[in-house]
Design a protein around this motif. Structure first.
Motif, PDB file in Angstrom:
ATOM      1  N   ILE A 667     -27.064 -12.045  60.584  1.00 57.27           N
ATOM      2  CA  ILE A 667     -26.691 -12.568  61.902  1.00 57.27           C
ATOM      3  C   ILE A 667     -26.854 -14.085  61.812  1.00 57.27           C
ATOM      4  N   LYS A 668     -25.731 -14.769  61.773  1.00 56.09           N
ATOM      5  CA  LYS A 668     -25.777 -16.226  61.578  1.00 56.09           C
ATOM      6  C   LYS A 668     -26.079 -16.956  62.882  1.00 56.09           C
ATOM      7  N   SER A 669     -25.534 -16.468  63.995  1.00 53.77           N
ATOM      8  CA  SER A 669     -25.784 -17.132  65.277  1.00 53.77           C
ATOM      9  C   SER A 669     -25.344 -16.232  66.415  1.00 53.77           C
ATOM     10  N   ILE A 670     -25.931 -16.466  67.570  1.00 56.57           N
ATOM     11  CA  ILE A 670     -25.528 -15.823  68.816  1.00 56.57           C
ATOM     12  C   ILE A 670     -25.477 -16.919  69.864  1.00 56.57           C
ATOM     13  N   THR A 671     -24.324 -17.118  70.464  1.00 57.79           N
ATOM     14  CA  THR A 671     -24.160 -18.189  71.446  1.00 57.79           C
ATOM     15  C   THR A 671     -23.493 -17.642  72.709  1.00 57.79           C
ATOM     16  N   PHE A 672     -23.749 -18.319  73.796  1.00 58.16           N
ATOM     17  CA  PHE A 672     -23.199 -17.911  75.087  1.00 58.16           C
ATOM     18  C   PHE A 672     -22.161 -18.942  75.521  1.00 58.16           C
ATOM     19  N   LYS A 673     -21.016 -18.473  75.959  1.00 60.43           N
ATOM     20  CA  LYS A 673     -19.903 -19.339  76.313  1.00 60.43           C
ATOM     21  C   LYS A 673     -19.598 -19.239  77.807  1.00 60.43           C
TER      22      LYS A 673
END
Length: 674
Positions: A667-673
């Protein structure tokens, strides 16, 4: 995958695991009180802005390492030589025999060292000045042995070569004491570059044997004088534990008892051992009477005195000790900080030509024995974790916790100073920990590098007030460890950390990079005694991954969270809970997850956290519910009331997953848009 399987999933209580390189919400939003007081500190966040692995490269640092010797013969009158040593660590072997009575030269009496009798004090200053300019540190030894020849009488060696007597000691011990006063006045001005002063003076090579003037009474006078004229921050060492006992009155048979452990403030606290018979026999060529007893004492004494010498050829029966594998066992006990690169050359060559076969998996079978020894002499610091305030205002304080592992044989024995440097869009700010303000709730814990012991991990904690003028923006945090906290850059003998990361060392600052944080507007908080609009705008969504599952193995690395699993006969998959915080679905519409599959055909299921009515998110699958590539994949999920608190991620083993075949995805990243 069947939906009924979800009923078998068990929820997990999450722990804080953060992937490196994450965007807006790759950190946990601190839980703040409704009112923010001045100097409050937000929660700390694990960060991964640097690689926490040790490098295999040599890192040149002060007061440690392989040294090169510089032998200088001083004389009466003028014309004394100034040297320009350029090695990182230098052993100054200084001969004063010309100031002794010597009938061969026509000297009927000893000669005091003054500016009227010689220019050697000026020459000594010149050499030490050059060492400082070259950023070298030194061990100093004085002897009455011309060219350090080691001949107490005229001698013809086994090859028929004639050697004149080289050892000419003063007739009176008072002459020696005056010489110590004279050179001590010079050495006091170079406390920053001197790692240790070896007692020397007596006999061949100043190694305190083969002497006509070495008596217990004279030994006490000479050692007392060195302790008087040498600054307290510098070790003074004698050749053997037996000489230490003759000086102090200790019983060498009981030397390892608690009674002989020294404490700060004791006269002998800074008296140690130099060992020029290092690993040369079962007794280190006469260094020890009882090896285990005396090394047990050295094990404690050398945590605050500099220990080292010359590794020599092995004599006698039994398994040789002069190798890296034996040093791995004993050098961590004796805290060996320095050795001669030039002697014994045969032993050094053997170290260079052999492959290290010790127990350290970082080095064993991968480097030469020389590399292992070179990298471990003295202290060697590796940052293996950093927590800091990821986002704050200049109204609040910034805090950090830095986990530092000392993988070297020894700890630093000099009084080094630590300084935190913050540099970014709004300027540079320096925080010497010795000057922190209690009024601003500033503090530091475990900031003395002398306590970062060999083989141990120490956690440095700092709490720092941010200036009111500090502008909003991104800032980098550095840690400077140096002898002189008032010097800048590479001046003042700063220490480089040994992380396997080219970005860690900033030569301009003479400091080590730890990570970055943001200073945001005060409008994002409600200060004590005042209301500030847009208070809720500081709440950015964040996530945490629950790594409590025994089915998966989690590993934090710079490129993200590596998750491994192995097919089981009884249960092939379990869920990983990814919990969300502060997700306002009126502002944030999507969550974007970037992953790297372990193989083509891998199943990676994602649902909301409702086990009774799960919702599957499948836009990342092909028609067979599988990935078609091992390249980085982007998974986009629409946020709503059913998943705003989090999701489940799980892997379903297939026939391509053998019981013995471990799979790993990232899991490289989790971002919220928005």
């Amino acid at each position: 995958m069947r939906k009924t399987k979800l009923k078998k999933l068990s929820k997990r209580i999450l722990t804080g695991l953060l992937a490196a390189g994450m965007a807006v919400s790759a950190y946990s939003t601190p839980v703040k009180a409704a009112i923010t007081c001045e100097h409050d500190v937000r929660n700390l966040t694990d960060i991964y802005d640097i690689n926490y692995e040790e490098s295999l490269e040599e890192v040149a640092n002060p007061y440690r390492g392989f040294y090169k010797s510089e032998q200088i013969n001083y004389k009466r009158g003028t014309g004394n030589e100034v040297r320009n040593p350029k090695n990182n660590f230098v052993h100054l072997r200084l001969d004063l025999s010309d100031f002794s009575a010597n009938p061969v030269k026509g000297y009927d009496s000893d000669c005091y060292i003054t500016d009227e009798t010689t220019d050697m004090l000026k020459a000594l200053r010149g050499t030490l000045d050059n060492c400082r300019k070259n950023h070298a540190t030194v061990v100093v030894r004085f002897a009455y042995d011309y060219k350090y020849g080691g001949y107490t009488e005229d001698t013809t060696d086994s090859k028929g070569k004639f050697h004149k007597r080289s050892v000419w000691e003063p007739q009176s011990i008072d002459t020696v004491l005056q010489h110590q006063d004279a050179v001590g006045a010079v050495l006091r001005d170079y406390e920053d570059i001197i790692a240790s002063v070896e007692c020397g003076v007596f006999g061949k090579w100043g190694e305190m044997h083969g002497s006509q003037i070495l008596t217990d009474k004279n030994l006490k006078k000479v050692m007392d004088k060195w302790l008087e004229v040498i600054p307290e921050n510098i070790s003074v060492t004698v050749r053997t534990p037996e000489l230490y006992c003759r000086y102090t009155g200790a019983d060498i048979q009981e030397l390892d008892s608690e009674d002989y452990k020294t404490k700060p403030g004791d006269k002998t606290y800074r008296v140690g051992i130099f060992n020029d018979g290092y690993l040369g026999s079962k007794s280190d060529r006469g260094t020890y009477k009882n090896r285990e007893t005396e090394i047990s004492w050295i094990e404690d004494q050398s945590t605050h005195t500099l220990y080292g010498g010359e590794i020599v050829l092995f004599e006698g029966k039994g398994t040789p000790l002069n190798n890296a594998e034996y040093m791995e066992k004993e050098a961590f006990r004796t805290h060996t900080s320095y050795l001669n690169i030039g002697w014994n050359d045969h032993v050094i060559d053997d170290l260079r030509e052999s492959t290290f076969q010790g127990k350290d998996p970082k080095y064993s079978g991968k480097t030469s024995s020389f590399t292992y020894v070179q990298n471990h002499l003295g202290y060697r610091y590796v940052v293996d974790g950093v927590k800091l305030t990821k986002e704050t205002t200049n109204y609040e304080n910034f805090a950090a916790e830095v986990s530092i592992k000392n993988v070297g044989f020894a700890n630093v024995v000099k009084d080094m100073k630590t300084t935190v440097i913050i540099e970014g869009e709004g300027g540079k700010y320096e925080y010497p920990v010795s000057k922190l303000s209690k009024d601003k709730k500033e503090s530091a814990e475990n900031a003395d590098p002398r306590n970062w012991l060999a083989g141990k991990t120490s956690v440095l904690k700092v709490n720092l007030d941010l200036p009111e003028k500090m502008k909003e923006g991104s800032y980098k945090v550095y840690l400077r460890v140096a002898y002189d906290e008032n010097k800048k850059g590479i001046e003042g003998y700063p220490v480089k950390f040994a992380n396997d990361d080219s970005s860690i060392w900033n030569e301009t600052l003479g400091a080590n990079y730890l990570g970055k944080f943001k200073v945001v507007s005060e409008s994002t908080i409600e200060k004590e005694g005042a209301k500030v609009e847009n208070k809720t705008s500081s709440k950015s969504p964040s996530y945490k991954i629950d790594k409590s599952s025994s089915f998966y193995t989690f590993s934090d690395k710079k490129d993200g969270c590596h998750i491994s699993y192995t097919k089981s006969k009884t249960e092939n998959w379990k869920n990983i809970a990814v919990n969300f915080s502060d997700v306002d679905t009126s502002k944030y519409k999507k969550v974007v997850i970037k992953v790297v599959p372990s193989r083509k055909g891998m199943n990676l299921g994602i649902t909301n956290q409702d086990e009774n009515k799960p919702v599957f998110y499948k836009d990342h699958w092909d028609k067979n519910n599988q990935f078609t590539s091992t390249k980085e994949q982007t998974i986009t999920i629409n946020l709503d009331s059913k998943n705003k608190n989090g999701i489940y991620i799980y892997c379903d083993a297939t026939k391509n997953d053998t019981p013995s075949g471990e799979q790993t995805f990232v899991i490289k990243s989790i971002t919220f848009k928005k």
